[in-house]
Design a protein around this motif. Structure first.
Motif, short mmCIF file in Angstrom:
data_model
loop_
_atom_site.label_atom_id
_atom_site.label_comp_id
_atom_site.label_asym_id
_atom_site.label_seq_id
_atom_site.Cartn_x
_atom_site.Cartn_y
_atom_site.Cartn_z
N ILE A 39 0.87 -1.18 0.00
CA ILE A 39 0.00 0.00 0.00
C ILE A 39 0.91 1.23 0.00
N PHE A 40 0.73 2.11 -0.99
CA PHE A 40 1.58 3.31 -1.00
C PHE A 40 0.82 4.57 -0.64
N LYS A 41 -0.51 4.48 -0.58
CA LYS A 41 -1.28 5.68 -0.22
C LYS A 41 -2.66 5.25 0.24
N THR A 42 -3.15 5.91 1.28
CA THR A 42 -4.52 5.69 1.73
C THR A 42 -5.19 7.04 1.95
N LYS A 43 -6.48 7.08 1.72
CA LYS A 43 -7.28 8.28 2.00
C LYS A 43 -8.52 7.81 2.74
N ARG A 44 -8.68 8.28 3.96
CA ARG A 44 -9.82 7.88 4.77
C ARG A 44 -10.86 8.99 4.79
N LYS A 45 -12.12 8.56 4.82
CA LYS A 45 -13.21 9.52 4.99
C LYS A 45 -14.31 8.85 5.79
N ILE A 46 -15.05 9.65 6.50
CA ILE A 46 -16.17 9.15 7.28
C ILE A 46 -17.43 9.77 6.71
N ASP A 47 -18.41 8.92 6.36
CA ASP A 47 -19.63 9.45 5.75
C ASP A 47 -20.63 9.88 6.83
N TYR A 48 -21.77 10.32 6.39
CA TYR A 48 -22.77 10.88 7.29
C TYR A 48 -23.32 9.85 8.28
N LYS A 49 -23.15 8.57 8.00
CA LYS A 49 -23.60 7.51 8.91
C LYS A 49 -22.48 7.10 9.86
N ASN A 50 -21.39 7.87 9.86
CA ASN A 50 -20.22 7.62 10.70
C ASN A 50 -19.54 6.30 10.34
N ILE A 51 -19.60 5.93 9.07
CA ILE A 51 -18.94 4.73 8.57
C ILE A 51 -17.66 5.17 7.86
N SER A 52 -16.55 4.56 8.29
CA SER A 52 -15.26 4.91 7.71
C SER A 52 -15.03 4.12 6.42
N LYS A 53 -14.61 4.82 5.39
CA LYS A 53 -14.24 4.20 4.11
C LYS A 53 -12.83 4.64 3.79
N THR A 54 -12.07 3.72 3.21
CA THR A 54 -10.69 4.03 2.87
C THR A 54 -10.46 3.75 1.39
N SER A 55 -9.93 4.72 0.70
CA SER A 55 -9.49 4.50 -0.68
C SER A 55 -8.02 4.10 -0.58
N ILE A 56 -7.70 2.94 -1.17
CA ILE A 56 -6.35 2.43 -1.07
C ILE A 56 -5.70 2.39 -2.45
N TYR A 57 -4.44 2.74 -2.47
CA TYR A 57 -3.65 2.74 -3.70
C TYR A 57 -2.46 1.82 -3.45
N PHE A 58 -2.25 0.87 -4.35
CA PHE A 58 -1.21 -0.13 -4.12
C PHE A 58 -0.36 -0.34 -5.35
N ILE A 59 0.84 -0.85 -5.10
CA ILE A 59 1.78 -1.19 -6.15
C ILE A 59 1.96 -2.70 -6.08
N TYR A 60 2.02 -3.35 -7.23
CA TYR A 60 2.14 -4.81 -7.28
C TYR A 60 2.97 -5.22 -8.49
N ASN A 61 3.19 -6.52 -8.63
CA ASN A 61 4.15 -7.04 -9.63
C ASN A 61 5.49 -6.37 -9.39
N LEU A 62 5.95 -6.48 -8.16
CA LEU A 62 7.14 -5.78 -7.68
C LEU A 62 8.42 -6.21 -8.37
N GLU A 63 8.41 -7.36 -9.01
CA GLU A 63 9.62 -7.85 -9.68
C GLU A 63 9.83 -7.19 -11.04
N LYS A 64 8.81 -6.49 -11.56
CA LYS A 64 8.94 -5.84 -12.87
C LYS A 64 9.78 -4.56 -12.75
N GLU A 65 10.39 -4.15 -13.86
CA GLU A 65 11.18 -2.91 -13.87
C GLU A 65 10.29 -1.71 -13.54
N THR A 66 9.08 -1.71 -14.06
CA THR A 66 8.09 -0.70 -13.69
C THR A 66 6.86 -1.44 -13.14
N PRO A 67 6.77 -1.54 -11.81
CA PRO A 67 5.64 -2.27 -11.21
C PRO A 67 4.30 -1.64 -11.58
N ASP A 68 3.24 -2.43 -11.47
CA ASP A 68 1.90 -1.96 -11.78
C ASP A 68 1.29 -1.26 -10.56
#
Length: 133
Positions: A39-68
């Motif tokens: 995980i390289f970045k997360t953004k958390r927000k709480i909606d009007y029902k007090n439920i937390s949601k997280t947008s997650i950004y990840f890097i994978y295929n780490l063995e590649k020269e330019t990972p996805d």
């Protein structure tokens, strides 16, 4: 009056036919493989029902020269930046990916990637800095 009804019907049909991003549940489980990610970045927000949601950004295929890079918006999981994760990647299209679980399933791949990150002086190897700043 007929023009207005036609326009309304047309607009409603466009909205109803718009294609949204497919969810993991829309696929067959057997079409995915597990790969190591971070995980390289997360953004958390709480909606009007007090439920937390997280947008997650990840890097994978780490063995590649330019990972996805992938993301999942409004995930119910509470993840942190820098956390090692298991990413589910579609066998036929590597750009289709989903968060699978926390943890390490390919330790050698993860350690090799972290060494590359250290060699460049920090940050994420193969990842544009503007994505996580």
């Amino acid at each position: 009056m007929k023009k207005i009804i036609f326009i309304l019907c047309f607009v409603v049909s466009l909205i109803g036919c718009s294609e949204s991003k497919k969810k993991f549940e829309d696929y067959n489980d057997d079409d995915f493989i597990e790969v190591q990610g971070i995980i390289f970045k997360t953004k958390r927000k709480i909606d009007y029902k007090n439920i937390s949601k997280t947008s997650i950004y990840f890097i994978y295929n780490l063995e590649k020269e330019t990972p996805d890079v992938g993301f999942e918006l409004n995930s119910p999981f509470m993840l942190n930046d820098g956390e090692p994760v298991i990413i589910l990647v579609h066998k036929d299209d590597e750009k289709i990916s989903f968060f699978g679980a926390r943890g390490i399933n390919e330790e050698d791949v993860l350690l090799s990637y972290l060494e590359k990150c250290e060699e460049i002086g920090g940050g994420y190897f193969g990842l544009d800095e503007s994505l996580y700043n």
